[in-house]
Scaffold this motif. Structure first.
Motif, PDB file in Angstrom:
ATOM      1  N   GLN A 148       0.823  -1.207   0.000  1.00  0.00           N
ATOM      2  CA  GLN A 148       0.000   0.000   0.000  1.00  0.00           C
ATOM      3  C   GLN A 148       0.863   1.265   0.000  1.00  0.00           C
ATOM      4  O   GLN A 148       0.579   2.216  -0.730  1.00  0.00           O
ATOM      5  N   HIS A 149       1.914   1.266   0.782  1.00  0.00           N
ATOM      6  CA  HIS A 149       2.805   2.431   0.809  1.00  0.00           C
ATOM      7  C   HIS A 149       3.491   2.586  -0.548  1.00  0.00           C
ATOM      8  O   HIS A 149       3.649   3.702  -1.048  1.00  0.00           O
ATOM      9  N   GLY A 150       3.861   1.465  -1.163  1.00  0.00           N
ATOM     10  CA  GLY A 150       4.462   1.503  -2.492  1.00  0.00           C
ATOM     11  C   GLY A 150       3.519   2.083  -3.529  1.00  0.00           C
ATOM     12  O   GLY A 150       3.920   2.898  -4.374  1.00  0.00           O
ATOM     13  N   PHE A 151       2.246   1.679  -3.474  1.00  0.00           N
ATOM     14  CA  PHE A 151       1.249   2.216  -4.415  1.00  0.00           C
ATOM     15  C   PHE A 151       1.127   3.737  -4.254  1.00  0.00           C
ATOM     16  O   PHE A 151       1.043   4.464  -5.235  1.00  0.00           O
ATOM     17  N   THR A 181       3.355   5.845  -3.071  1.00  0.00           N
ATOM     18  CA  THR A 181       4.585   6.483  -3.530  1.00  0.00           C
ATOM     19  C   THR A 181       4.596   6.608  -5.050  1.00  0.00           C
ATOM     20  O   THR A 181       4.844   7.685  -5.602  1.00  0.00           O
ATOM     21  N   VAL A 182       4.304   5.516  -5.729  1.00  0.00           N
ATOM     22  CA  VAL A 182       4.294   5.538  -7.195  1.00  0.00           C
ATOM     23  C   VAL A 182       3.155   6.420  -7.707  1.00  0.00           C
ATOM     24  O   VAL A 182       3.314   7.138  -8.693  1.00  0.00           O
ATOM     25  N   GLY A 183       2.018   6.388  -7.034  1.00  0.00           N
ATOM     26  CA  GLY A 183       0.882   7.198  -7.455  1.00  0.00           C
ATOM     27  C   GLY A 183       1.193   8.679  -7.465  1.00  0.00           C
ATOM     28  O   GLY A 183       0.884   9.380  -8.429  1.00  0.00           O
ATOM     29  N   ILE A 184       1.840   9.167  -6.417  1.00  0.00           N
ATOM     30  CA  ILE A 184       2.134  10.601  -6.371  1.00  0.00           C
ATOM     31  C   ILE A 184       3.170  10.959  -7.424  1.00  0.00           C
ATOM     32  O   ILE A 184       3.082  12.004  -8.078  1.00  0.00           O
ATOM     33  N   ILE A 185       4.141  10.094  -7.648  1.00  0.00           N
ATOM     34  CA  ILE A 185       5.143  10.344  -8.691  1.00  0.00           C
ATOM     35  C   ILE A 185       4.466  10.387 -10.061  1.00  0.00           C
ATOM     36  O   ILE A 185       4.737  11.277 -10.875  1.00  0.00           O
ATOM     37  N   ALA A 186       3.560   9.441 -10.326  1.00  0.00           N
ATOM     38  CA  ALA A 186       2.857   9.405 -11.614  1.00  0.00           C
ATOM     39  C   ALA A 186       2.009  10.656 -11.817  1.00  0.00           C
ATOM     40  O   ALA A 186       1.954  11.207 -12.923  1.00  0.00           O
ATOM     41  N   ARG A 190       9.951  10.232 -19.472  1.00  0.00           N
ATOM     42  CA  ARG A 190      10.567   9.234 -18.589  1.00  0.00           C
ATOM     43  C   ARG A 190      10.641   7.876 -19.295  1.00  0.00           C
ATOM     44  O   ARG A 190       9.908   7.616 -20.251  1.00  0.00           O
ATOM     45  N   ALA A 191      11.480   7.016 -18.780  1.00  0.00           N
ATOM     46  CA  ALA A 191      11.610   5.666 -19.333  1.00  0.00           C
ATOM     47  C   ALA A 191      10.285   4.924 -19.165  1.00  0.00           C
ATOM     48  O   ALA A 191       9.547   5.148 -18.201  1.00  0.00           O
ATOM     49  N   ARG A 192      10.003   4.051 -20.087  1.00  0.00           N
ATOM     50  CA  ARG A 192       8.735   3.320 -20.105  1.00  0.00           C
ATOM     51  C   ARG A 192       8.459   2.576 -18.798  1.00  0.00           C
ATOM     52  O   ARG A 192       7.333   2.509 -18.331  1.00  0.00           O
ATOM     53  N   ASP A 193       9.516   2.005 -18.206  1.00  0.00           N
ATOM     54  CA  ASP A 193       9.341   1.205 -16.988  1.00  0.00           C
ATOM     55  C   ASP A 193       9.746   1.962 -15.720  1.00  0.00           C
ATOM     56  O   ASP A 193       9.935   1.359 -14.667  1.00  0.00           O
ATOM     57  N   ILE A 216      10.666   2.275  -9.778  1.00  0.00           N
ATOM     58  CA  ILE A 216      10.534   3.007  -8.514  1.00  0.00           C
ATOM     59  C   ILE A 216       9.815   2.138  -7.482  1.00  0.00           C
ATOM     60  O   ILE A 216      10.252   2.028  -6.332  1.00  0.00           O
ATOM     61  N   LEU A 217       8.730   1.502  -7.890  1.00  0.00           N
ATOM     62  CA  LEU A 217       7.975   0.651  -6.973  1.00  0.00           C
ATOM     63  C   LEU A 217       8.825  -0.536  -6.520  1.00  0.00           C
ATOM     64  O   LEU A 217       8.870  -0.860  -5.330  1.00  0.00           O
TER      65      LEU A 217
END
Length: 179
Positions: free
Chosen positions: A135-138, A140-145, A157-160, A165-166
């Motif tokens: 959940q914390h990973g989601f 983190t990635v969500g705010i970056i996205a 950014r790179a495709r992956d 990051i996750l």
């Protein structure tokens, strides 16, 4: 009795799963745009034993029913887990069962609440820790996205990049658990 025809997956392949640390969950995008996680991979990802078909779906349902009996809000997960999405993978083959990808953070939230209220039990303690990390990973990635989308950086950014990051985040969080 004739059932509904399976949905058709337009994107995804078993050799390119969603990777979160050591967890791999086959994922697909259906013709109507729904993002789907394969049932077996989803269960393995949260720490339940793998298994598909009706018995496989019951594992998640049984867990959620147990939590409901302990007054944990299961967020409609009993009905959702009882209604997997039948789909045909992009390159043909046998129909598979899956769930909309948004079910995973909801499952994590319910399991975390169960852990917080002390109803997970000793055997499932690790399940709560794994779900908290996911959940914390989601988040983190969500705010970056979202920042990347708002700034237009997603086009550069790179495709992956988000997957990396996750993966890095989860690996760091799980490091204390690796012997």
């Amino acid at each position: 009795k004739q059932g509904k025809l399976p949905a058709i997956a337009k994107y995804g392949t078993p050799d390119r799963p969603l990777r979160i640390g050591d967890i791999e969950i086959p994922c697909y995008v259906l013709a109507d745009g729904r993002r789907v996680l394969a049932q077996r991979g989803l269960q393995a990802g949260i720490g339940l034993s793998e298994g598909g078909g009706k018995g496989g779906a019951r594992k998640l349902v049984t867990l959620m029913e147990h939590f409901a009996e302990k007054n944990i809000d299961t967020r409609g997960l009993i009905a959702r887990a009882n209604s997997p999405i039948r789909f045909i993978p992009p390159h043909g083959g046998n129909p598979a069962d899956g769930y909309e990808a948004t079910i995973l953070p909801d499952i994590c939230a319910v399991i975390i609440e169960a852990a917080t209220k002390g109803v997970l039990g000793k055997q499932r303690e690790r399940l709560g820790e794994q779900c908290a990390t996911l959940q914390h990973g989601f988040a983190t990635v969500g705010i970056i996205a979202l920042v990347d989308e708002a700034t237009g950086y997603e086009d550069y950014r790179a495709r992956d990049a988000l997957a990396l990051i996750l993966e890095k985040f989860v690996a760091k969080e799980l490091r204390p658990w690796i012997r």
